[in-house]
Design an enzyme around this catalytic site. Structure first.
Site, PDB file in Angstrom:
ATOM      1  N   ASP A  18      30.390  32.455  43.204  1.00  0.00           N
ATOM      2  CA  ASP A  18      30.370  33.916  43.140  1.00  0.00           C
ATOM      3  C   ASP A  18      30.144  34.413  41.720  1.00  0.00           C
ATOM      4  O   ASP A  18      30.772  35.373  41.292  1.00  0.00           O
ATOM      5  CB  ASP A  18      31.698  34.456  43.685  1.00  0.00           C
ATOM      6  N   GLY A  67      40.780  44.885  43.768  1.00  0.00           N
ATOM      7  CA  GLY A  67      40.029  43.856  44.484  1.00  0.00           C
ATOM      8  C   GLY A  67      40.061  44.162  45.970  1.00  0.00           C
ATOM      9  O   GLY A  67      40.640  45.162  46.386  1.00  0.00           O
ATOM     10  N   GLY A 101      42.385  47.229  37.768  1.00  0.00           N
ATOM     11  CA  GLY A 101      41.222  47.186  38.646  1.00  0.00           C
ATOM     12  C   GLY A 101      41.667  47.013  40.085  1.00  0.00           C
ATOM     13  O   GLY A 101      42.859  46.930  40.378  1.00  0.00           O
ATOM     14  N   ASN A 114      32.548  39.445  37.479  1.00  0.00           N
ATOM     15  CA  ASN A 114      33.533  38.377  37.303  1.00  0.00           C
ATOM     16  C   ASN A 114      33.558  37.823  35.883  1.00  0.00           C
ATOM     17  O   ASN A 114      34.251  36.849  35.603  1.00  0.00           O
ATOM     18  CB  ASN A 114      33.271  37.242  38.295  1.00  0.00           C
ATOM     19  N   VAL A 127      44.867  44.966  40.771  1.00  0.00           N
ATOM     20  CA  VAL A 127      45.198  44.115  39.631  1.00  0.00           C
ATOM     21  C   VAL A 127      45.917  45.021  38.629  1.00  0.00           C
ATOM     22  O   VAL A 127      45.378  46.058  38.232  1.00  0.00           O
ATOM     23  CB  VAL A 127      43.941  43.490  38.999  1.00  0.00           C
ATOM     24  N   LYS A 152      28.785  36.500  39.121  1.00  0.00           N
ATOM     25  CA  LYS A 152      28.129  37.818  39.063  1.00  0.00           C
ATOM     26  C   LYS A 152      28.765  38.578  37.911  1.00  0.00           C
ATOM     27  O   LYS A 152      29.850  38.195  37.423  1.00  0.00           O
ATOM     28  CB  LYS A 152      28.278  38.558  40.395  1.00  0.00           C
ATOM     29  N   LYS A 196      47.637  40.036  39.817  1.00  0.00           N
ATOM     30  CA  LYS A 196      46.767  40.291  40.974  1.00  0.00           C
ATOM     31  C   LYS A 196      47.625  40.263  42.232  1.00  0.00           C
ATOM     32  O   LYS A 196      48.294  39.269  42.499  1.00  0.00           O
ATOM     33  CB  LYS A 196      45.675  39.229  41.020  1.00  0.00           C
ATOM     34  N   THR A 209      28.028  40.100  47.544  1.00  0.00           N
ATOM     35  CA  THR A 209      26.877  40.708  46.892  1.00  0.00           C
ATOM     36  C   THR A 209      25.740  39.706  46.834  1.00  0.00           C
ATOM     37  O   THR A 209      25.916  38.629  46.275  1.00  0.00           O
ATOM     38  CB  THR A 209      27.266  41.110  45.455  1.00  0.00           C
ATOM     39  N   GLY A 211      43.821  43.932  47.159  1.00  0.00           N
ATOM     40  CA  GLY A 211      44.889  44.646  46.470  1.00  0.00           C
ATOM     41  C   GLY A 211      44.516  44.930  45.034  1.00  0.00           C
ATOM     42  O   GLY A 211      43.401  44.632  44.590  1.00  0.00           O
ATOM     43  N   ASP A 234      38.334  35.956  38.790  1.00  0.00           N
ATOM     44  CA  ASP A 234      38.182  36.156  40.215  1.00  0.00           C
ATOM     45  C   ASP A 234      37.943  34.875  40.996  1.00  0.00           C
ATOM     46  O   ASP A 234      36.897  34.668  41.590  1.00  0.00           O
ATOM     47  CB  ASP A 234      37.067  37.165  40.528  1.00  0.00           C
TER      48      ASP A 234
HETATM   49  N1  LIG Z   1      42.720  38.463  34.405  1.00  0.00           N
HETATM   50  C1  LIG Z   1      42.355  39.740  34.334  1.00  0.00           C
HETATM   51  N2  LIG Z   1      42.541  40.449  33.211  1.00  0.00           N
HETATM   52  C2  LIG Z   1      42.170  41.743  33.146  1.00  0.00           C
HETATM   53  N3  LIG Z   1      41.600  42.406  34.166  1.00  0.00           N
HETATM   54  C3  LIG Z   1      41.396  41.768  35.310  1.00  0.00           C
HETATM   55  C4  LIG Z   1      41.753  40.396  35.460  1.00  0.00           C
HETATM   56  N4  LIG Z   1      41.417  40.014  36.711  1.00  0.00           N
HETATM   57  C5  LIG Z   1      40.869  41.084  37.296  1.00  0.00           C
HETATM   58  N5  LIG Z   1      40.848  42.148  36.474  1.00  0.00           N
HETATM   59  C6  LIG Z   1      40.319  43.494  36.749  1.00  0.00           C
HETATM   60  O1  LIG Z   1      40.551  43.818  38.099  1.00  0.00           O
HETATM   61  C7  LIG Z   1      39.315  43.980  38.800  1.00  0.00           C
HETATM   62  C8  LIG Z   1      39.443  43.425  40.204  1.00  0.00           C
HETATM   63  O2  LIG Z   1      39.677  42.055  40.112  1.00  0.00           O
HETATM   64  P1  LIG Z   1      39.659  41.086  41.349  1.00  0.00           P
HETATM   65  O3  LIG Z   1      39.692  39.698  40.862  1.00  0.00           O
HETATM   66  O4  LIG Z   1      40.699  41.482  42.319  1.00  0.00           O
HETATM   67  O5  LIG Z   1      38.258  41.475  41.921  1.00  0.00           O
HETATM   68  P2  LIG Z   1      37.516  41.131  43.212  1.00  0.00           P
HETATM   69  O6  LIG Z   1      36.189  40.680  42.726  1.00  0.00           O
HETATM   70  O7  LIG Z   1      37.506  42.291  44.107  1.00  0.00           O
HETATM   71  O8  LIG Z   1      38.333  39.941  43.822  1.00  0.00           O
HETATM   72  P3  LIG Z   1      38.700  39.621  45.321  1.00  0.00           P
HETATM   73  O9  LIG Z   1      37.421  39.690  46.073  1.00  0.00           O
HETATM   74  O10 LIG Z   1      39.292  38.274  45.220  1.00  0.00           O
HETATM   75  O11 LIG Z   1      39.691  40.627  45.756  1.00  0.00           O
HETATM   76  C9  LIG Z   1      38.280  43.257  37.926  1.00  0.00           C
HETATM   77  O12 LIG Z   1      37.018  43.788  38.117  1.00  0.00           O
HETATM   78  C10 LIG Z   1      38.813  43.500  36.526  1.00  0.00           C
HETATM   79  O13 LIG Z   1      38.407  44.750  36.026  1.00  0.00           O
END
Ligand SMILES: Nc1ncnc2c1ncn2[C@@H]1O[C@H](COP(=O)(O)OP(=O)(O)OP(=O)(O)O)[C@@H](O)[C@H]1O
Length: 467
Positions: free
Chosen positions: A245, A129, A127, A250, A134, A247, A149, A282, A132, A263
Site C-alpha cells: 500500500d 483512518g 488524523g 503513508n 489517530v 502511496k 491509533k 486507492t 478510527g 500505516d
Molecule cells: N505515527 C504517526 N504519527 C503522526 N501522525 C500519524 C501517524 N500515523 C498516522 N498519522 C496520521 O493519521 C492519519 C491516518 O492514519 P492511519 O494510519 O489511520 O490512516 P489510514 O491510511 O486510513 O489507515 P487504515 O486504513 O489502517 O485505517 C495519517 O494520514 C496521518 O496524518
C-alpha cells in the site's frame, strides 16, 4: 479470479492527484476514494453508497466488513522470519525473542503495574483512518508523546479473519525496527477499542509540505526514494512481508525530516492461503497484477515506488483518469509516457520500475535486484552506508518547522481542531494473564497487548528527537 472492479462510474472530474490531495486537505476519508468492501465490489451493492454512487465506508458504521490492501505475508519464502510471520497469520501464539529489547507484557507484570489506556492524556487529533482516529497522546508518568491509533473492535469483529489479521499485523509491527519505518511502542485494548501507540511522526505527511510546489527536483525525490528503498528492502528481506500500500499518504516525516513509512493498518494484512490475492484501495499506485486479481509478490512494492516517484517528479501519478475503471484500464494497458523534462536517469529508473510484467520489473527478482536498484544512476548522489545508519551528517531536504511538538503544527487544522471524547467507557482488558491467571473468556483479541522495553523506547525517541 478476474479483477473485482464493478465500480459505479463517478461523474466528477478528477483533478490531478496533487491538486486533489491538497484540496481535500490531507486526504479526507469522506472523499470518493474511500476504500470499498469486497462485497460492494463483487456484488455491486449500494450499501453505504456515497455521492456519485460510490460506496463510502464511514468510521462509525460498525456493521462494515472491510479488507483493504496493505501488508501481505509471503509464504513459502526462505526469508528469515517467514516462519514466525506465517504462524502469526494462522493465529497461532507468538513468543517474544528473549534476545530482543522487547519485554513481553507478562514479564513486565511481575515487576511493575500494568500499563493502561488511562495512563495517557489526550492532546489532539492528528488524523483519521478507516477504523478510527489517530490521536496525539502523552504518557502521564514520562511525558513522552505518542501517536495513538485507535481501532474499533466492533467494526473488526464482523469477520473472524480480520481479527486474526489484526493480531498478525500487531506482531509484524512489533518485529520491525528500522529507521524509516514507524515504531510500535505499546499495544493496549479496552472493551471497545484496540490502541496502537506509535512513534509520533512530528513532520506530518510528506505531501503536506509540497503545497507550494507542483513537483520536486530530482535530488529531492532521489532522497525520499532512497529512504523508501531501505524501508522496503528491510520489509522484503528481513521481515518477509509485502507492504502493498505504498502511496503518498503513508509517507510521513519525523522531526528531522526523515521519511517514516506508516500505516501498517490493522485492516491491511492479508494471507489468502499463502497466496496474496486480496486487493482493495486507492488504485493509482497499485501494480497491474494486483488490479487483475492475480497472485503477486514483492514486485508490487517496486511498481508503487515507481508510481510514487513519478508523482513526486511530475505532479501526477503515471496513470490517471476520471474514474476508477479508467485508471485501472490505463494501469493495465496503457504505455508509460514520460515527460520530456526529467533526466535520462530518472526516465530509465521509472521505466524499469513501471514494467507491467512483474518478472521483467526492476525489483521483480528480490533479493538479487536490490543491488541493481541501489546502483541505479538515479541514486548516484546517495551515500547508502550513511543513509542506512541515519548518519547525523545527512540533512533531509525538508526540515519541518516544529515550535512545540504538542501543537502538531504539521497536521491539518481539520483534524487538530476536531473534538474528541477520550475513552473511558470501555473496561480495560489486559490481554495478558490477569491477577487471577486467566484471560477474559470472550476476548478474541487476546495476545494483542504488548509493551516495548523502556530502553528501546528511550533509544528510539532519542534518535528521532521525540524525547
Ligand atoms: N505515527 C504517526 N504519527 C503522526 N501522525 C500519524 C501517524 N500515523 C498516522 N498519522 C496520521 O493519521 C492519519 C491516518 O492514519 P492511519 O494510519 O489511520 O490512516 P489510514 O491510511 O486510513 O489507515 P487504515 O486504513 O489502517 O485505517 C495519517 O494520514 C496521518 O496524518
Amino acid at each position: 479470479m478476474a479483477a473485482v472492479f464493478a465500480f459505479d462510474e463517478p461523474d466528477m472530474d478528477m483533478e490531478s492527484s496533487f491538486a486533489r490531495r491538497r484540496s481535500v486537505s490531507f486526504g479526507s476519508r469522506d472523499e470518493p476514494w474511500a476504500p470499498l468492501t469486497i462485497e460492494q465490489l463483487t456484488n455491486g451493492s449500494d450499501h453505504h453508497a456515497g455521492a456519485h454512487g460510490i460506496p463510502i465506508i464511514k468510521e462509525d458504521d460498525e456493521d462494515i466488513t472491510k479488507i483493504t490492501n496493505g501488508i501481505a505475508l509471503m509464504s513459502g519464502s526462505s526469508l528469515k522470519n517467514h516462519q514466525f510471520l506465517n504462524e502469526a497469520a494462522m493465529g497461532t501464539s507468538y513468543s517474544v525473542d528473549i534476545q530482543s529489547d522487547y519485554i513481553a507484557s507478562n514479564l513486565e507484570l511481575s515487576t511493575k503495574r500494568r500499563l493502561q489506556v488511562s495512563d495517557f492524556e489526550y492532546i489532539k487529533v492528528l488524523g483519521k483512518g478507516a477504523y478510527g482516529k489517530v490521536l496525539l497522546v502523552r504518557e502521564k508518568s514520562s511525558g513522552r508523546l505518542y501517536a495513538q491509533k485507535q481501532l474499533k473492535k466492533a467494526s473488526m469483529m464482523v469477520r473472524k479473519k480480520l481479527v486474526e489479521q489484526t493480531k498478525t499485523e500487531r506482531a509484524i509491527l512489533e518485529s520491525i525496527r528500522h529507521p524509516y519505518i514507524v515504531k510500535l511502542f505499546y499495544a493496549l485494548q479496552d472493551q471497545h477499542r484496540l490502541y496502537l501507540f506509535l512513534e509520533y511522526a512530528q513532520g506530518g505527511e510528506l505531501f503536506s509540505h509540497l503545497a507550494s510546489e507542483k513537483m520536486l527536483s530530482e535530488p529531492v525525490v532521489s532522497f525520499y526514494a532512497a529512504e523508501l528503498v531501505l524501508a522496503l528492502s528491510h520489509l522484503h528481506t528481513e521481515v518477509g512481508v509485502v507492504y502493498r500500500d505504498l502511496k503518498p499518504e503513508n509517507c510521513l516525516l519525523d522531526s528531522q525530516g526523515h521519511l517514516v513509512l506508516t500505516d501498517f493498518g490493522l485492516s491491511k494484512v492479508s494471507s489468502d492461503g499463502g497466496e496474496c490475492k486480496t486487493f482493495l484501495g486507492t488504485p493509482e499506485y497499485m501494480a497491474p497484477e494486483i488490479l487483475l486479481g492475480k497472485p503477486y509478490d514483492f514486485a508490487v512494492d517496486w511498481w508503487s515506488l515507481g508510481a510514487l516517484c513519478y508523482d513526486l517528479l511530475t505532479g501526477n501519478p503515471p496513470f490517471t483518469g476520471n474514474n476508477y475503471k479508467r485508471i485501472i484500464e490505463k494501469i493495465q494497458k496503457t504505455k508509460l509516457v514520460l515527460p520530456y523534462y526529467i533526466t535520462a536517469e530518472a526516465k530509465d529508473f521509472l521505466t524499469r520500475l513501471l514494467r507491467k510484467e512483474p518478472k521483467k520489473r526492476l525489483g521483480g527478482n528480490i533479493p538479487d535486484d536490490l543491488k541493481a536498484i541501489r546502483n541505479h544512476r538515479f541514486f548516484r548522489k546517495i551515500d547508502w552506508a550513511k543513509l542506512e545508519r541515519r548518519d547525523p551528517d545527512i540533512i533531509p531536504p525538508i526540515v519541518p518547522i516544529i515550535t512545540d511538538p504538542i501543537l502538531a503544527e504539521n497536521f491539518a487544522d481539520e483534524f487538530t481542531s476536531m473534538a474528541f471524547s477520550p475513552p473511558g467507557n470501555g473496561l480495560e482488558i489486559p490481554g495478558v494473564e490477569d491477577e487471577r491467571g486467566s484471560y477474559p473468556k470472550d476476548n478474541i483479541f487476546e495476545n494483542f497487548t504488548f509493551t516495548a522495553s523502556n530502553s528501546f523506547i528511550e533509544n528510539a525517541m532519542r534518535s528521532s528527537n521525540i524525547a
